[in-house]
Design a protein around this motif. Structure first.
Motif, short mmCIF file in Angstrom:
data_model
loop_
_atom_site.label_atom_id
_atom_site.label_comp_id
_atom_site.label_asym_id
_atom_site.label_seq_id
_atom_site.Cartn_x
_atom_site.Cartn_y
_atom_site.Cartn_z
N ALA A 170 37.66 58.83 2.86
CA ALA A 170 39.03 58.24 3.43
C ALA A 170 38.84 59.92 2.80
O ALA A 170 40.34 60.67 3.76
CB ALA A 170 39.75 57.42 3.02
N ILE A 171 39.14 60.03 2.02
CA ILE A 171 39.62 61.70 1.51
C ILE A 171 39.17 62.93 2.59
O ILE A 171 40.07 64.13 3.00
CB ILE A 171 39.61 62.07 0.35
N TYR A 172 37.65 63.02 2.70
CA TYR A 172 37.42 63.44 3.11
C TYR A 172 37.64 64.39 4.96
O TYR A 172 37.62 65.24 5.51
CB TYR A 172 35.65 63.47 3.04
N THR A 185 42.19 43.71 3.38
CA THR A 185 40.73 43.61 3.29
C THR A 185 39.39 43.84 4.20
O THR A 185 38.43 43.19 4.87
CB THR A 185 39.75 42.08 2.67
N THR A 186 40.47 44.09 5.87
CA THR A 186 39.50 44.82 6.76
C THR A 186 38.39 45.68 6.21
O THR A 186 38.08 46.53 5.95
CB THR A 186 40.63 45.07 7.55
N GLY A 225 41.46 53.48 13.16
CA GLY A 225 40.02 53.41 12.02
C GLY A 225 40.04 53.93 11.42
O GLY A 225 39.39 53.84 10.04
N PHE A 226 41.26 55.31 10.52
CA PHE A 226 41.29 55.22 9.57
C PHE A 226 42.01 55.54 7.72
O PHE A 226 41.07 54.62 7.05
CB PHE A 226 41.48 56.76 9.77
N GLU A 227 43.30 54.04 8.66
CA GLU A 227 43.39 52.72 8.08
C GLU A 227 42.46 51.72 7.73
O GLU A 227 42.60 51.36 6.87
CB GLU A 227 44.92 52.20 8.74
N SER A 228 41.62 51.62 8.91
CA SER A 228 39.99 50.40 8.42
C SER A 228 39.22 50.54 7.55
O SER A 228 39.68 49.83 6.61
CB SER A 228 39.37 50.53 9.30
N LEU A 229 39.19 52.32 7.23
CA LEU A 229 38.51 53.01 5.86
C LEU A 229 39.02 53.01 4.73
O LEU A 229 38.62 52.69 4.27
CB LEU A 229 37.42 55.04 6.82
N VAL A 230 40.78 52.98 5.09
CA VAL A 230 41.31 53.01 3.69
C VAL A 230 41.47 51.61 3.30
O VAL A 230 41.45 51.10 2.31
CB VAL A 230 42.86 53.27 4.10
N ASN A 231 41.40 50.33 3.93
CA ASN A 231 41.66 49.13 3.99
C ASN A 231 40.39 48.17 2.60
O ASN A 231 40.64 48.11 1.73
CB ASN A 231 41.79 48.44 4.54
N TYR A 232 39.48 49.40 3.39
CA TYR A 232 38.25 48.68 2.55
C TYR A 232 38.09 49.10 0.74
O TYR A 232 37.58 48.69 0.48
CB TYR A 232 36.55 49.27 3.60
N CYS A 233 38.67 50.27 1.08
CA CYS A 233 38.79 51.16 -0.47
C CYS A 233 39.13 49.84 -1.14
O CYS A 233 38.99 49.91 -2.72
CB CYS A 233 39.41 52.01 -0.48
N TYR A 234 40.11 49.06 -1.17
CA TYR A 234 39.96 47.70 -1.59
C TYR A 234 39.60 47.07 -2.01
O TYR A 234 39.55 45.99 -3.07
CB TYR A 234 41.87 47.35 -1.41
N LEU A 264 31.31 58.71 12.73
CA LEU A 264 32.02 58.51 11.41
C LEU A 264 33.46 59.60 11.66
O LEU A 264 34.51 58.74 12.29
CB LEU A 264 31.96 59.17 10.10
N GLU A 265 33.06 61.16 12.79
CA GLU A 265 34.11 61.75 13.29
C GLU A 265 35.24 61.39 13.95
O GLU A 265 35.93 60.59 13.65
CB GLU A 265 33.39 62.66 13.03
N VAL A 266 34.77 60.90 14.63
CA VAL A 266 34.82 59.91 15.80
C VAL A 266 35.36 58.58 15.96
O VAL A 266 37.15 58.30 16.39
CB VAL A 266 34.11 59.54 17.34
N ALA A 267 35.48 57.81 14.59
CA ALA A 267 36.03 56.39 14.44
C ALA A 267 36.69 56.66 13.55
O ALA A 267 38.18 56.14 13.81
CB ALA A 267 34.77 55.75 13.37
N TYR A 268 36.98 58.45 12.35
CA TYR A 268 37.45 58.28 11.45
C TYR A 268 38.74 59.13 12.33
O TYR A 268 40.31 59.79 11.12
CB TYR A 268 37.65 58.17 10.46
N THR A 269 38.71 59.49 13.95
CA THR A 269 40.34 60.54 13.96
C THR A 269 41.05 59.88 14.48
O THR A 269 42.29 60.28 14.47
CB THR A 269 39.69 61.36 15.12
#
Length: 633
Positions: A115-117, A9-10, A43-52, A34-39
C-alpha cells in the motif's frame, strides 16, 4: 438498535497471504496488473482494508493470547500453549503457533508495504486524501513490526513489497534500534495524517490510535538500554499527555463513575461495546453480516480462561451447553496465579476496586433449566455439612421469551444463559440461591465453607503451600480443585453473546486507560516525577470504584514507583494481551521474578526465553540459516 456496518475486512484478491507461506516472500507474476488495480481509489482502498486482516488472527484467538499474555506472573496452564505458559520443551522452532505469528505479522507488513509503495500512483486522490489513507498502512506496519521485534528480536526489516523486491534468499538481520526507528517514524506519519474520525467505519484507525501507539512504542523502546533511553521516556510522556489533555479533540474519554456503577464497569458494559469512548485501537467485529475472517466464529478469548463447568461444575448444577454467559468449557486451560489473585488484587470480600469483579466471573449458577438437589454422595465427596443433603439449588436459566429485545435473534442461547432468573437470596445466607460454584479470591474459613450450599473453592484450596496450583499429589481434592478458578469476564458481556462459544463484541487492542499508565511509567522513567505519575494512576484508580468509595482508591505520590505501576497495569489490563511485553520492558523476565510470582514456571532460561525461536519453516526456506540460527533454542 442502531446498526453499525464494518467494511475493513474486504479482501484484496490480488495478494497472496503469507499465513501459509514458508518464507517472508511472495511473488506476483504481473506487477503491471497490480499497478492497474491500485491506481484507482477503490482498488487502493481494498488493499488498505486487507492490512487489517491480521488483527483477527491475534486477538480473540489463542495464538496471540499465548504469545502476548502467558509465561508471565499472571497466568498458569497445564494444558494450553505450554511452550508459552511454562517455557517447556514445546517451545521450539517447530511450534506451530510461532509460524502463525511470524507469517501473520510479516503478511501484514507486506500488505502495508504494498500500500505504501503504490500510494503515489493512485489517481483521483488529493494529497491530503492519499496521506490519510496510506497513514493506515503506516500505522499497521508499525504495529506489526513492534510485535515482531518484541517476539523475535533483531530479525528481518523490510520496507518494500515482495512483488517489487522479489525473493531474498539471503536475508539479513536488522538491529532492534533500527526496528524502532522505523516504527516511530511510521507512527509519526500516522499521527500527522490520520483523520480525527473515520465516520461510520468502526475499527479503522484514527489519530487517537496513532498517538496512543506512538506513546507505547516510545515507552517500549526504553528497554533497549540505549544511552538516550530517558529521552524516549520523555517522548512517551509528551505523546501520552497530548492524548490525555485533549481527549475531546481526539474523540475519546474515560468513563466516569456514579453512585452505583464504576467507570471501569461501564467500560466493559455491552451497551458501550460498539461505540466505546476508551477504545483507541480495536478489532471491530461485524455482528450483523458476519463479514469477518471466520465469519461468526469470533470472541473465543473467554473460552480459554473458563473453569471446568462440564465435569466438576456439572456435579453442582452447571450445564455447559446452557452456560452461554460464561462460554463453552471444552477448551479451558488458562487460570490465574496466586500472585494475581491475592497480591495484585486485594483479597477481601467487598473491595472498593471493581476491577477484579469486572475481570473475572466468580459465581457460576445452576443452568440446567430445573432446580438441582444436593445429594448425599456430593456432600460426602466434598466434605460438606450433612445438613445440606436435599438442599435445592435454584435454576437460573430463563426459558424462551419472544418478547426479548436482544439483537441477534438467537433466543435459545441468549435467554437460556444462566443467571437470568431466580437471582434471589430467600434463605438469607448472603448468597444467591442459584449459585452452584463460587471461586472468590479471598479465603473463607473451612467450617463456614462446609455449610455453604454450593461448591466453594478459594485460594486456600486452589494453591499449595509453595504458591503452585494444587494437584492430586498435593491436595486430597486437588484433582477437582485445580479445575475451579475465576474465569475471564471482560469479553463476555451477555449483550453480544451469539452462543456459548462465539461472542460478537469488539475487542480493544489499545485503550485510553493504558495511555494513562504509559504516562505514569514514562514520568518515572524520565525524571522520577512521582507527583505526575500519581496523578495519572489516581485518575485510573478512582474511575475503578463507585463514586462513594473513590477516596479509598487514592494513593499517595510516595507510593507510586515503577513496581506499583507494573502492578497497576495488571489490575487494569489483565487478559488484554500486554503482560509479556510489560515484563520484558521492566526486565522482569528473569528466573528470580517468575519463581517468586509464578512458581509453576520452573524451566525459564533468560539466555533464550526473552525472545522466541525463529520458525524452522523460515530457516529451511533461506540459503543462510546459520546467519539466523534459532534464537538460542
Amino acid at each position: 438498535m442502531r446498526k453499525v456496518y464494518i467494511k475493513i475486512t474486504t479482501a484484496a484478491i490480488l495478494l497472496i497471504s503469507l499465513f501459509t507461506a514458508c518464507s517472508l516472500e511472495e511473488t506476483n507474476p504481473s506487477t503491471v496488473d497490480l499497478e492497474v488495480a491500485y491506481t484507482s481509489p477503490e482498488g487502493f482502498e481494498s488493499l488498505v482494508n486487507y492490512c487489517y486482516d491480521g488483527l483477527y488472527y491475534f486477538y480473540g484467538k489463542i495464538d496471540g493470547i499465548g504469545a502476548m499474555e502467558m509465561g508471565t506472573d499472571l497466568w498458569v496452564s497445564e494444558s494450553k500453549e505450554s511452550g508459552f505458559t511454562l517455557y517447556d520443551s514445546k517451545m521450539n522452532t517447530e511450534l506451530g503457533t510461532l509460524r502463525v505469528i511470524w507469517n501473520g505479522f510479516y503478511a501484514t507488513v507486506n500488505y502495508c508495504n504494498t500500500a505504501i509503495y503504490y500510494a503515489d500512483l493512485v489517481e483521483d486522490y488529493s494529497e491530503e486524501e492519499k496521506n490519510a489513507k496510506v497513514a493506515e498502512a503506516y500505522f499497521l506496519r508499525a504495529w506489526s513490526y513492534m510485535h515482531l521485534v518484541e517476539q523475535f528480536g533483531d530479525v528481518v526489516l523490510r520496507t518494500e513489497p515482495s512483488s517489487i523486491a522479489g525473493i531474498d534468499n539471503y536475508p539479513t538481520r536488522s538491529s532492534e534500534p533500527e526496528f524502532y526507528d522505523l516504527i516511530i517514524s511510521d507512527l509519526k506519519f500516522a499521527c500527522q495524517h490520520l483523520p480525527v474520525n473515520q465516520g461510520a467505519e468502526r475499527g479503522r484507525v484514527a489519530k487517537k490510535a496513532a498517538y496512543g501507539m506512538l506513546a507505547k512504542a516510545y515507552l517500549q523502546r526504553t528497554r533497549l538500554g540505549e544511552a538516550n533511553a530517558s529521552e524516549y521516556a520523555k517522548l512517551a510522556l509528551e505523546t501520552a499527555k497530548e492524548l490525555i489533555d485533549n481527549q475531546a479533540a481526539y474523540n475519546c474519554a474515560l468513563y466516569t463513575s456514579d453512585d452505583t456503577k464504576s467507570g471501569y464497569s461501564k467500560l466493559w458494559d455491552g451497551l458501550n461495546n460498539k461505540n466505546n469512548s476508551e477504545f483507541l485501537f480495536l478489532e471491530a467485529v461485524d455482528h450483523e453480516g458476519f463479514l469477518n475472517p471466520d465469519k461468526d466464529n469470533r470472541g473465543r478469548t473467554r473460552q480459554y480462561y473458563l473453569m471446568d463447568l462440564k465435569t466438576v461444575g456439572a456435579e453442582w448444577g452447571t450445564a455447559e451447553k446452557n452456560c452461554a454467559w460464561y462460554s463453552r468449557a471444552n477448551d479451558r486451560g488458562f487460570k490465574p496465579t496466586k500472585y494475581l489473585m491475592t497480591e495484585i488484587f486485594e483479597p477481601v470480600k467487598d473491595p472498593a476496586d471493581t476491577r477484579f469483579a469486572e475481570t473475572f466471573f466468580t459465581e457460576y449458577y445452576n443452568s440446567r433449566w430445573s432446580d438441582y438437589t444436593i445429594s448425599q454422595s456430593l456432600v460426602d465427596k466434598y466434605g460438606k455439612d450433612q445438613s445440606l443433603v436435599g438442599h435445592v439449588i435454584k435454576n437460573t436459566a430463563w426459558t424462551y421469551d419472544p418478547g426479548n429485545d436482544y439483537y441477534f435473534g438467537q433466543t435459545y442461547y441468549r435467554i437460556n444463559a444462566s443467571g437470568n432468573v431466580n437471582m434471589v437470596d430467600e434463605d438469607g445466607n448472603g448468597y444467591l440461591d442459584g449459585i452452584s460454584v463460587f471461586t472468590p479470591n479471598y479465603t473463607i474459613p473451612a467450617e463456614e465453607k462446609a455449610l455453604l450450599p454450593f461448591l466453594c473453592v478459594d485460594p486456600s484450596d486452589m494453591y499449595d503451600a509453595s504458591g503452585k496450583w494444587v494437584s492430586a499429589e498435593t491436595s486430597t481434592l486437588g484433582t477437582y480443585y485445580k479445575e475451579c478458578y475465576p474465569s475471564m469476564r471482560k469479553f463476555s458481556s451477555l449483550y453480544w453473546i451469539y452462543n456459548n462459544q462465539k461472542w460478537e463484541g469488539d475487542v480493544p487492542i489499545l485503550r485510553l486507560g493504558e495511555v494513562y499508565l504509559i504516562a505514569a511509567e514514562a514520568a518515572l522513567r524520565y525524571n522520577n516525577d512521582q507527583a505526575a505519575a500519581a496523578q495519572y494512576v489516581n485518575a485510573i484508580r478512582q474511575r475503578a470504584s463507585v463514586t462513594g468509595r473513590a477516596g479509598e482508591m487514592a494513593v499517595a505520590q510516595g507510593e507510586v514507583d515503577l513496581d506499583f505501576v507494573l502492578a497497576e497495569r495488571a489490575r487494569e489490563l489483565a487478559g488484554e494481551q500486554t503482560r509479556w511485553y510489560d515484563l520484558k520492558r521492566y526486565g522482569k523476565l528473569t528466573t528470580a521474578y517468575l519463581s517468586e510470582t509464578n512458581p509453576d514456571i520452573t524451566t525459564f532460561e533468560p539466555s533464550k526465553h526473552i525472545v522466541r525461536p525463529i520458525p524452522q519453516s523460515f530457516l529451511d526456506a533461506i540459503a543462510n540459516p546459520d546467519e539466523f540460527g534459532t534464537n538460542g533454542y
